[in-house]
Scaffold this motif. Structure first.
Motif, short mmCIF file in Angstrom:
data_model
loop_
_atom_site.label_atom_id
_atom_site.label_comp_id
_atom_site.label_asym_id
_atom_site.label_seq_id
_atom_site.Cartn_x
_atom_site.Cartn_y
_atom_site.Cartn_z
N THR A 48 0.76 -1.24 -0.20
CA THR A 48 -0.04 -0.03 -0.04
C THR A 48 0.98 1.28 -0.03
N HIS A 49 1.92 1.14 0.34
CA HIS A 49 2.98 2.39 0.76
C HIS A 49 4.05 1.96 -0.02
N ILE A 50 4.73 3.15 -0.75
CA ILE A 50 6.05 2.99 -1.72
C ILE A 50 6.85 4.12 -1.33
N THR A 51 7.89 4.03 -1.01
CA THR A 51 9.05 5.04 -0.96
C THR A 51 9.87 5.08 -2.34
N LEU A 52 10.22 6.14 -2.88
CA LEU A 52 10.99 6.12 -4.01
C LEU A 52 12.13 6.92 -3.76
N ALA A 53 13.32 6.29 -3.83
CA ALA A 53 14.47 6.94 -3.50
C ALA A 53 15.05 7.60 -4.77
N VAL A 54 15.14 8.69 -4.90
CA VAL A 54 15.25 9.44 -6.52
C VAL A 54 16.41 10.30 -6.13
N GLY A 55 17.08 10.53 -7.60
CA GLY A 55 18.39 11.25 -7.73
C GLY A 55 18.50 11.93 -9.17
N HIS A 56 19.13 11.21 -10.22
CA HIS A 56 19.04 11.54 -11.33
C HIS A 56 17.69 11.89 -11.95
N LEU A 57 17.40 12.92 -12.63
CA LEU A 57 16.28 13.19 -13.09
C LEU A 57 15.05 13.08 -12.39
N SER A 58 15.24 13.29 -10.87
CA SER A 58 14.27 13.21 -10.23
C SER A 58 12.78 13.58 -10.24
N HIS A 59 12.98 14.97 -11.09
CA HIS A 59 11.80 15.68 -11.38
C HIS A 59 10.94 14.94 -12.37
N LEU A 60 11.17 14.25 -13.32
CA LEU A 60 10.54 13.28 -14.15
C LEU A 60 9.83 12.42 -13.47
N ILE A 61 10.41 11.65 -12.65
CA ILE A 61 9.81 10.65 -11.70
C ILE A 61 8.72 11.05 -10.86
N ARG A 62 9.07 12.17 -10.27
CA ARG A 62 7.94 12.78 -9.50
C ARG A 62 6.74 13.21 -10.39
N ALA A 63 7.09 13.70 -11.41
CA ALA A 63 5.82 14.27 -12.56
C ALA A 63 5.06 13.01 -12.75
N PHE A 64 5.72 12.13 -13.13
CA PHE A 64 5.14 10.79 -13.73
C PHE A 64 4.36 9.77 -12.73
N THR A 78 12.39 10.24 -1.32
CA THR A 78 13.50 10.59 -0.50
C THR A 78 14.56 10.70 -1.53
N ASP A 79 15.42 11.90 -1.53
CA ASP A 79 16.11 12.51 -2.41
C ASP A 79 17.59 12.14 -2.21
N GLU A 80 18.35 11.77 -3.12
CA GLU A 80 19.87 11.75 -3.09
C GLU A 80 20.58 13.03 -3.84
N ASN A 81 21.02 13.81 -3.00
CA ASN A 81 21.69 15.08 -3.67
C ASN A 81 23.10 14.58 -3.88
N GLN A 82 23.40 13.52 -3.31
CA GLN A 82 24.85 12.89 -3.72
C GLN A 82 24.74 11.49 -3.46
N PRO A 83 25.41 10.41 -4.35
CA PRO A 83 25.25 9.15 -4.27
C PRO A 83 25.58 8.60 -2.97
N LEU A 84 24.41 7.90 -2.49
CA LEU A 84 24.61 7.34 -1.07
C LEU A 84 24.50 5.67 -1.07
N GLY A 85 24.75 5.12 -2.47
CA GLY A 85 24.68 3.70 -2.31
C GLY A 85 23.49 3.12 -2.34
N THR A 86 23.35 1.77 -2.26
CA THR A 86 22.23 0.91 -2.10
C THR A 86 21.15 1.33 -0.98
N ILE A 87 22.08 1.26 0.30
CA ILE A 87 21.32 1.30 1.64
C ILE A 87 21.25 2.70 2.18
N GLY A 88 22.14 3.60 1.70
CA GLY A 88 22.05 4.81 2.28
C GLY A 88 20.84 5.83 2.16
N PRO A 89 20.25 5.64 1.04
CA PRO A 89 18.63 6.23 0.91
C PRO A 89 17.77 5.91 1.97
N ILE A 90 18.01 4.75 2.62
CA ILE A 90 16.76 4.19 3.22
C ILE A 90 17.15 4.93 4.83
#
Length: 243
Positions: A48-64, A78-90
């Protein structure tokens, strides 16, 4: 049930397709994007609940995707302003997640039953469950085993090595990540090594169905070639496209 979808990578191996479109939004079979397929699958299995960890071209994913209501889901970001790896965004949203949750890459096509997978993780009591897949790698050469005295002690003609690989899908327990600091870069490899070092062994959940990690142009071409055959498997009840 809650899933975190990792959708922040630049998809450099999939260029030129990802030059102006983030990898999770590339179309499959001119019908749905990869991310749409995943969202519909998760919804159909009770998430029922999804968290999208976005970074590159995130505005397109948010709009879609927006707030996910078009897909029958509640979606936040949750936004990655710099690369955080697989687990970092969580780590940045850990306090908003349930004790057990699903984590997956946003470029995967599979008929794995996500809900059942998460149930098995929850029942196992392990810190992390990794969805795994059998792979075989055949050597192009004869392989020599050489000892410290330069003696050849064994020979294998073009052997095949069998191993299990990560599918990029994980059952995660919040308690496992509480020792890390929000904002730090943390890769899946580091997490695995940390757990092994302290004797808290992750669990393998071996899968034998359909799995395609769309990381390279040839993988993307294969996904499109197979889509007509695989759509009834991946989306047994195709949803209508949201307006």
């Amino acid at each position: 049930m809650h899933a975190v979808i990792l959708a922040g990578g630049k998809g450099t191996r999939l260029r030129p397709y990802t030059t102006s479109v983030p990898k999770p939004l590339v179309p499959i079979g001119d019908t749905y994007s990869i991310l749409e397929i995943v969202l519909y699958q998760l919804r159909s299995q009770g998430f029922t609940h999804i968290t999208l960890a976005v970074g590159h071209l995130s505005h397109l994913i948010r709009a879609f995707v927006s707030d996910g209501s078009r897909y029958g889901l509640s979606v936040d970001y949750t936004d990655e302003n710099q690369p955080l790896g697989t687990i970092g965004p969580i780590l940045n949203v850990l306090d908003k997640l349930p004790e057990h949750f699903l984590v997956m890459n946003g470029d995967i096509l599979t008929d794995l039953k996500y809900a059942a997978f998460l149930d098995r993780h929850r029942a196992s009591g392990r810190p992390v469950t990794v969805a795994t897949y059998h792979r075989e790698l055949k050597s192009e050469f004869g392989v020599l085993d050489v000892d410290e005295s330069t003696n050849i002690v064994a020979f294998r003609e073009k052997p095949t090595v069998k191993f299990q690989v990560s599918m990029g899908i994980y059952g995660m327990t919040r308690e496992t990540l509480k020792h890390y600091t929000p904002g730090q870069a943390l890769g899946f490899d580091t997490l695995m090594l940390d757990l092994l070092a302290c004797g808290d062994h992750p669990r393998s959940d071996l899968f034998s169905g359909y799995w395609l990690d769309i990381g390279r142009p040839e993988d993307y071409d294969m996904a499109n070639e197979q889509w007509k055959e695989m759509q009834p498997v991946l989306l047994p009840q195709p949803p209508g496209r949201p307006e």
